[in-house]
Design an enzyme around this catalytic site. Structure first.
Site, PDB file in Angstrom:
ATOM      1  CE1 TYR A 107      -4.255  -1.611   0.741  1.00 10.56           C
ATOM      2  CE2 TYR A 107      -2.833  -3.130   1.942  1.00 10.56           C
ATOM      3  CZ  TYR A 107      -4.048  -2.830   1.360  1.00 10.56           C
ATOM      4  OH  TYR A 107      -5.060  -3.755   1.400  1.00 10.56           O
ATOM      5  CE1 TYR A 146      -1.700  -7.168   3.770  1.00 14.02           C
ATOM      6  CE2 TYR A 146      -2.461  -6.634   1.555  1.00 14.02           C
ATOM      7  CZ  TYR A 146      -2.665  -6.654   2.920  1.00 14.02           C
ATOM      8  OH  TYR A 146      -3.829  -6.160   3.449  1.00 14.02           O
ATOM      9  NE  ARG A 156      -6.351 -10.537   4.511  1.00 10.17           N
ATOM     10  CZ  ARG A 156      -7.392  -9.788   4.146  1.00 10.17           C
ATOM     11  NH1 ARG A 156      -7.350  -8.495   4.280  1.00 10.17           N
ATOM     12  NH2 ARG A 156      -8.473 -10.340   3.664  1.00 10.17           N
ATOM     13  CG  HIS A 159      -7.692  -7.660   0.053  1.00  4.86           C
ATOM     14  ND1 HIS A 159      -6.471  -8.194   0.372  1.00  4.86           N
ATOM     15  CD2 HIS A 159      -7.822  -6.542   0.825  1.00  4.86           C
ATOM     16  CE1 HIS A 159      -5.870  -7.450   1.287  1.00  4.86           C
ATOM     17  NE2 HIS A 159      -6.670  -6.433   1.573  1.00  4.86           N
ATOM     18  CG  HIS A 161      -9.656  -2.497   1.672  1.00  4.79           C
ATOM     19  ND1 HIS A 161      -9.966  -3.171   2.835  1.00  4.79           N
ATOM     20  CD2 HIS A 161      -8.339  -2.717   1.438  1.00  4.79           C
ATOM     21  CE1 HIS A 161      -8.869  -3.772   3.287  1.00  4.79           C
ATOM     22  NE2 HIS A 161      -7.870  -3.510   2.459  1.00  4.79           N
TER      23      HIS A 161
END
Length: 241
Positions: A107, A146, A156, A159, A161
């Site tokens: 991110y 990640y 994870r 995905h 959000h």
């Protein structure tokens, strides 16, 4: 003009459990006392109202909206779908916002310390308004998985959000979508907190070859259902609006 009313409180029976021992952070943050339902203020149930003037021309194009000197690295995709009520009727005018990691699974956030590189041409955020038929669409890069500190080898799944705003601050729903065929989905402790396995299917974006652009990008469809038996599971309000 009709008088605004408070929204119904959440139904605990529809919630994912606040305490799940296999999801480590819930051990520390699960509430120790019964939850309270607070009345909404007038501003929370009467605004805001979003219009097309609030959306920039590149806000839904994550491939271009942060680009500095080129395009981001990764698999180009279209993410699209409809915002619907429990009877499959469109919900027009909903503000849909997304945020995600880049193709390497990192991110653009100061607290993300994953060793994967940042992409100078990818910001990872976008927004758009649903049209009169409830349709929305984004162009983006498929995010990478990640690692995270749940245990020594937790990852994870890829995905995105998703936040959906209605016509008031109290009408915000938050969820995340996964991608069809990802083998990490059933291994994720967060996914496993869903009390009904069918909920995982409702959070999975499906490959949509009909919406793919030849020699450019694949497409995934993710419909957002706000209420009813087939409602999308939401993190902040699992029973819907």
């Amino acid at each position: 003009m009709s008088t605004p009313h408070d929204y119904l409180p959440r139904d605990p029976a529809w919630r994912t459990p606040a305490f799940a021992p296999f999801y480590k952070t819930t051990v520390h943050r699960a509430p120790r006392a019964p939850l309270l339902s607070l009345r909404n203020t007038l501003s929370e149930i009467t605004g805001p109202v979003f219009g097309h003037d609030d959306i920039g021309p590149l806000d839904n194009d994550l491939i271009r909206n942060y680009a500095q000197d080129g395009e981001p690295v990764g698999e180009r995709i279209i993410l699209h779908g409809r915002v619907l009520d429990e009877n499959a009727r469109p919900v027009p005018g909903a503000l849909i916002e997304i945020w995600q990691a880049n193709a390497a699974g990192r991110y653009r956030h100061r607290n993300d310390r994953y060793l994967a590189p940042l992409d100078p041409n990818f910001g990872g955020c976008g927004r758009t308004l649903a049209d009169d038929e409830g349709r929305y669409a984004f162009r983006t890069i498929k995010p990478g998985p990640y690692p995270w500190g749940n245990d020594s080898n937790s990852w994870r799944p890829a995905h995105v959000h998703v936040s959906v705003f209605g016509r008031a601050f109290a009408q915000r729903l938050i969820t995340q979508l996964y991608f069809e065929g990802d083998p990490l989905i059933p291994r994720c402790p967060i996914v496993r907190t869903l009390p009904d396995p069918a909920g995982v299917e409702l959070l999975t974006a499906r490959l949509d070859m009909n919406a793919a652009i030849p020699f450019d990008c694949l497409a995934y469809r993710f419909d957002i259902v706000l209420r009813g038996r087939r409602a999308t599971p939401f993190e902040n309000r699992p029973e819907g609006t």
